[in-house]
Design an enzyme around this catalytic site. Structure first.
Site: not given
Lengths: 164, 164, 164, 164, 164, 164
Positions: C75-77, C117-118, C132
């Site tokens: 839902m992130c623009h 969010m980024e 990893d």
């Protein structure tokens, strides 16, 4: 006790801040080329390559790659492109058995960074796609040189390659 | 009445059927290069490029591009790679003001198709990334030639470039 | 007869409309961390990890993930980022056998939505990449806590975490 | 004269060769968590979040991220997953104002490498998605710890976290 | 001697130049549908599909596909969307054994190109996702018709479908 | 005290486990269609569409979409395709002003799951691409019906649509 060392200042990567750059119209033209053999030349011009119409596919690949540049090139800023155009020309000298495809990619945007990378990426993707579609008829094809020919827009001034 | 014309038989593209090819270990080595100016040579070797450690970023870009090849090259079959390795070498001739980075990408898989495209894509992505990180210090850099050096595995026999 | 039921109003997902939000400069800083064992600490600082320079790769991964956030978070623009910067610090207490890497990701844009969010995605990708590259020397590594530290820009006001 | 220096041997990155590893069934379970405030707890359980059903979206995000792991984590080998399952549990202590969502991601494949990274990436993507959907009601949410709980398959033996 | 032929002027593809188009608010609404059997209707409404909540997953797929349109449709310009909303309605006629899901996708942006393709892609992705989740109970499902219903913004004027 | 509720068992999504399914050759054929107006029919057959050769671009889009299916359809298992082939046919009835393009996509793999979704996604992407390239000459185009025609391989038996 705690030991703190800052690494970013020591040559590590960042996507540099372009927040304060102006939005202007920017264009870039890049070229690449691919040298093929006589059989591949016939395949492409006669439309007998078993994977399809080589230039048609390469052109789509170039345009899609241009749009995808910021995912491919790690420190490249994402910019929404407003136009991409790709041309192919044959440079042929049968006496020397030279069959070379010249690729020109032109990219345009209105944004805060230039589109050199998008043009170079488009030209490279076109060359790689031609290689892929023709490699069954000769893996000795040579790609390049690949280079920026021209760039306009942005405060650093325009660029035009003087001698190739 | 209805008019039917088949187009696929007329040179349009397809991803050719490889369902019956054998799974074997396959390797490919491709090379590219990028010629830079003296200032860029210093930036890279001194670690003073403002975007970061140029070879470190280019190497990651190459490996990620190799894994992403089938998304970039339209008719290329997707294959899960089992290994990717990228080398950089400087070829320098100060008298001629020549500073050239040689890029070698080696890719390995166990699969039904060769990995030539993955090696060529990795080498190209490395060159493009170096261009991107250094272009503030000179946009006249030239990429390539880019070519396949060696290929093993698969029923069509091995390939090794005889003269560069 | 036809039966109509509207589902969207019942808690289903949408990407909310931000068309009327103002374009402003926006920044966000997020942090994460990863606790490793002594052997991994040595590998990273001595550059002996067999997969490569751990922080260099993690930094590239973080920057690429930041650019890719809207593809990862449904839902992130999507917003074109103008800058991304990632730092690593060691927090070490040998007496307690504590070797912890602190990760800070700073993201900037000029756009209609914030970049929390980024920044969080970049920090998470860095931590996952470190995991990893080091997991052959110990899978017990613990990632996080991961959180937003600061945010500026936008009409909802700035945010700064008061106590960690 | 030409100067040659090999860089790959100096700690640069590679995707290590796994061509000779056996194809076996492999599983991994990873966990993460996110601590939210009381208002967010109500939003999620009552289905009143304006972006939609938080757990439904987070679960899809986790599964898609698991499939996308090799594009996110640079040195991670691509492997076709055969199953992904994600669970959410609330851990609530109202007296302490503690509302925590525990996330468990289980991933399965038949392949030559383990799926630890896919499980950790899935759990991280779920947590980030919950953050994104709920951040309008409180940006102080904390994600993690994120860690591997269990791993089976492959010649290096199984892993099971003993104490959390 | 060299032979030059220009191909681009002969019907080959380009992403047309939109640099001079104005930034305006633009919306588009597209619809699709999928006809399912009675058993699938029960599965979806009872929440007993073994792959999960069908509409919840289809809605997320639609929104993510809308954001990904320019990667899927080769000549489509990339534009950052500002809003996406997807609705599902059942059209049922038990007498005729007709169970049809109507899908409506609404997309919004502030940009230089319309969002018809984003709306059509979102609706298509929703339909395909429903097919995928339900195909174990009947592969005879039929998708479509899929079409644009309405479009606003941009100098070419608005569009509204008059009769279906 | 702690409150635990399991959500996955309540209809939430998972990518179901196919680890135990056999690797077999699998094929699927899907069809879609798009109805266009007379002017668009002329553009396509005369090669005068300003965005390029419509079928050539649509064919590349279809093949690339087939390879990208598992990124588009959330619960779809990733499988490396071994062949993709796309055909276009015109169905024309000038008396009724009917100009319809029939699209057929055939996909092949050797894997543990069927390729119905890949064939349906390829056909859908072709139709969407045709819409995009022709929409300047008429936005009333209608896509579909889109459906599976045939499927072979796998233990659930083959499928062939009996009546269209």
């Amino acid at each position: 006790m705690s030991e703190l060392t800052h690494f970013n200042e020591q040559g590590r990567a960042k996507m540099v801040d372009v927040s304060d750059k102006a939005v202007t119209t920017r264009t870039a033209i890049a070229t690449s080329s691919i040298r093929v053999n006589a059989a591949i030349h016939v395949q492409i011009t006669d439309g007998t390559n078993k994977k399809g119409d080589v230039f048609a596919v390469a052109q789509v690949a170039a345009i899609m790659a241009a749009k995808n540049t910021a995912s491919l090139i790690p420190m490249c800023h994402p910019i929404p492109l407003t136009g991409v155009n790709v041309h192919f020309d044959w440079h042929i000298n049968e006496a020397d058995n030279l069959y070379e495809i010249h690729i020109q990619a032109e990219v345009k945007t209105k944004g805060v960074t230039g589109v050199e990378m998008e043009a170079l990426t488009a030209a490279s993707a076109a060359a790689l796609t031609i290689y892929d579609m023709c490699k069954a008829a000769g893996k000795e094809m040579v790609i390049g040189p690949t280079m920026l020919m021209k760039k306009t827009g942005g405060k650093n001034g325009d660029f035009e390659r003087t001698t190739e």
